[in-house]
Design a protein around this motif. Structure first.
Motif, PDB file in Angstrom:
ATOM      1  N   LYS A  46       0.843  -1.188   0.000  1.00  0.00           N
ATOM      2  CA  LYS A  46       0.000   0.000   0.000  1.00  0.00           C
ATOM      3  C   LYS A  46       0.884   1.246   0.000  1.00  0.00           C
ATOM      4  O   LYS A  46       1.910   1.283   0.669  1.00  0.00           O
ATOM      5  N   ALA A  47       0.467   2.261  -0.775  1.00  0.00           N
ATOM      6  CA  ALA A  47       1.192   3.535  -0.757  1.00  0.00           C
ATOM      7  C   ALA A  47       0.953   4.223   0.584  1.00  0.00           C
ATOM      8  O   ALA A  47      -0.140   4.152   1.151  1.00  0.00           O
TER       9      ALA A  47
ATOM     10  N   LEU B 252       6.941   6.413  -4.117  1.00  0.00           N
ATOM     11  CA  LEU B 252       6.985   4.990  -3.792  1.00  0.00           C
ATOM     12  C   LEU B 252       8.358   4.533  -3.327  1.00  0.00           C
ATOM     13  O   LEU B 252       8.638   3.332  -3.307  1.00  0.00           O
ATOM     14  N   LYS B 253       9.213   5.477  -2.946  1.00  0.00           N
ATOM     15  CA  LYS B 253      10.512   5.089  -2.399  1.00  0.00           C
ATOM     16  C   LYS B 253      10.355   4.437  -1.031  1.00  0.00           C
ATOM     17  O   LYS B 253      11.237   3.724  -0.570  1.00  0.00           O
TER      18      LYS B 253
ATOM     19  N   LYS C 236       4.900  -2.847  -5.405  1.00  0.00           N
ATOM     20  CA  LYS C 236       3.937  -1.980  -6.084  1.00  0.00           C
ATOM     21  C   LYS C 236       2.603  -2.043  -5.361  1.00  0.00           C
ATOM     22  O   LYS C 236       2.169  -3.121  -4.946  1.00  0.00           O
ATOM     23  N   PRO C 237       1.958  -0.884  -5.153  1.00  0.00           N
ATOM     24  CA  PRO C 237       0.675  -0.872  -4.445  1.00  0.00           C
ATOM     25  C   PRO C 237      -0.314  -1.869  -5.054  1.00  0.00           C
ATOM     26  O   PRO C 237      -0.461  -1.959  -6.272  1.00  0.00           O
ATOM     27  N   GLY C 238      -0.944  -2.630  -4.173  1.00  0.00           N
ATOM     28  CA  GLY C 238      -1.895  -3.646  -4.603  1.00  0.00           C
ATOM     29  C   GLY C 238      -1.296  -5.024  -4.727  1.00  0.00           C
ATOM     30  O   GLY C 238      -2.024  -6.021  -4.848  1.00  0.00           O
ATOM     31  N   MET C 239       0.021  -5.149  -4.663  1.00  0.00           N
ATOM     32  CA  MET C 239       0.701  -6.436  -4.821  1.00  0.00           C
ATOM     33  C   MET C 239       0.514  -7.302  -3.569  1.00  0.00           C
ATOM     34  O   MET C 239       0.556  -6.809  -2.443  1.00  0.00           O
ATOM     35  N   TYR C 240       0.285  -8.616  -3.783  1.00  0.00           N
ATOM     36  CA  TYR C 240       0.203  -9.558  -2.675  1.00  0.00           C
ATOM     37  C   TYR C 240       1.608 -10.076  -2.346  1.00  0.00           C
ATOM     38  O   TYR C 240       2.383 -10.403  -3.252  1.00  0.00           O
ATOM     39  N   VAL C 241       1.918 -10.161  -1.059  1.00  0.00           N
ATOM     40  CA  VAL C 241       3.229 -10.606  -0.615  1.00  0.00           C
ATOM     41  C   VAL C 241       3.078 -11.539   0.584  1.00  0.00           C
ATOM     42  O   VAL C 241       1.992 -11.677   1.152  1.00  0.00           O
ATOM     43  N   THR C 242       4.182 -12.166   0.943  1.00  0.00           N
ATOM     44  CA  THR C 242       4.243 -12.975   2.160  1.00  0.00           C
ATOM     45  C   THR C 242       5.118 -12.249   3.173  1.00  0.00           C
ATOM     46  O   THR C 242       6.219 -11.808   2.841  1.00  0.00           O
TER      47      THR C 242
END
Length: 390
Positions: A91-92, A242-243, A309-315
């Motif tokens: 999220k941004a 987005l830094k 990147k905003p919206g990306m799913y991660v673990t």
């Protein structure tokens, strides 16, 4: 046969019968005694083969059949990092993200923005002609003129009153008129400044210039030359820095207790399996989501290369600072009612039950929070053979 002889025979038979009965009774006593003796010897042997209990100390003889089954271990502190794995979303950061929507309706006349260009606060993005903006300008200049007139009128009435020529009534009216005019002028200034208008350089009839409110770069651009944009339209451009980004991790309600101890996190992205991304816990939400029974945890991550990147799913793998922790084998910990205990060696072949407070389990071991000290020796395997000791 005479009566005397018959009587003598009966007496002899009675003696023989009594003698047989006596022998049988003695034989029964001997058999019973032998059986008791055998049982007594068997019980003593069992006690010798297993263990003996004296007060709180259990002794296991070297000749005991369970002695070879007992294994010992000296417990020591070892560094341990708690790990908690969960899903997350990129999220941004709100203060580093802005959606651009014009404050007034109008038609686009110039475009400066392009995808990827860098911005600073006040960087022009596009211009538009807006009737509403013209009205706002008119209101500003009228308010400014009225304010200046009221200011001069007040000064004149103050001079007249000082020289004894003016009346108190006229002075009070001038003061009231000045206060009202000043308030209207300040409101007109505020309405223009909100939209980045420099009132010192404002020229009546000029186009409305839409500027960037933050430093960042253009990540979305839907502005088209000549299009008419309404003041209630969806944002036509987006600016973001987005830094740094937030990763929002979902932590189950039962695991919240661990989060305050955690100071770091590793982020894994499916598209970059070999890339290591780290972050710091920034904030733990105060409200539990009733649908998922989880709490949002915000992790701040450096993102100079824009991998996240905003919206990306991660673990997300939460990791705390390594702490020296006392671990014992899981087989060493036994239960009595609702308490946990281990057997501690107090001398060779002698052990004592010790109640302990346990923590988390990890790789077949259990953390001991209290009840044991480093370098104490415990029964690590085979302790269940001593459960009969009371």
């Amino acid at each position: 046969m005479t009566n005397k002889r018959k009587t003598s025979c009966r007496i002899q038979r009675t003696k023989i019968q009594n003698l047989k009965f006596g022998y049988q009774k003695i034989l029964l006593i001997l058999i019973t005694a032998t059986a008791f003796t055998a049982c007594g010897n068997k019980t003593e042997t069992k006690g010798t083969e297993n263990f003996s209990l004296q007060k709180d100390t259990i002794t296991i003889p070297v000749t005991s059949i369970i002695a070879p089954k007992i294994k010992l271990e000296t417990v020591k502190n070892e560094p341990f990092q708690l790990e908690l794995i969960t899903a997350g979303t990129v999220k941004a950061i709100p203060n580093s993200y802005a959606e651009i929507a014009p404050p007034f309706s109008g038609r686009v006349t110039k475009i400066y923005l392009k995808l990827g260009i860098k911005t600073q606060p006040g960087t022009p993005l596009f211009e538009m002609v807006s009737p509403d903006f013209i009205d706002a300008q008119k209101n500003f200049f009228q308010s400014k003129s009225a304010y200046q007139i009221a200011k001069l009128s007040l000064k004149r009435q103050q001079d007249l009153k000082t020289n004894g020529v003016g009346s108190q009534k006229d002075l009070e009216e001038a003061e009231t008129n000045f206060e009202v005019s000043e308030k209207e002028y300040q409101n007109a200034i505020a309405s223009l400044k909100i939209f980045g208008v420099n009132i010192d350089k404002l020229v009546f009839g000029q186009s409305l210039v839409i500027t960037s409110p933050i430093a960042g770069e253009i990540i979305t651009n839907e502005v088209v030359m000549g299009q008419y944009i309404k003041d209630d339209d969806a944002p036509k451009a987006k600016v973001a820095n987005l830094k740094k980004v937030w990763v929002v991790g979902q932590v189950k309600e039962k695991d919240i207790r661990f989060i305050h101890e955690l100071d770091g996190a590793e982020i894994q992205v499916a598209s970059y399996p070999n890339k290591k991304i780290t972050g710091k816990v920034y904030h733990v939400e105060e409200i539990v989501d009733e649908a998922t029974r989880s709490v949002q945890v915000l992790i701040e991550c450096i993102n100079n290369d824009h991998t996240l990147k905003p919206g990306m799913y991660v673990t997300v793998k939460f990791i705390d600072t390594p702490v020296n922790t006392l671990f014992v084998p899981a087989k060493a910990v036994l239960q009595f009612n609702d308490k946990s205990f281990v057997f501690v060696q107090i001398a060779k072949g002698k052990y004592m039950r010790r109640y302990v407070e346990t923590g988390i389990s990890d790789k077949g071991k259990i953390a001991i929070l209290s009840g044991l000290q480093p370098n104490e020796t415990i029964i690590s395997e085979g302790a269940f053979y001593l459960l009969e000791a009371k």
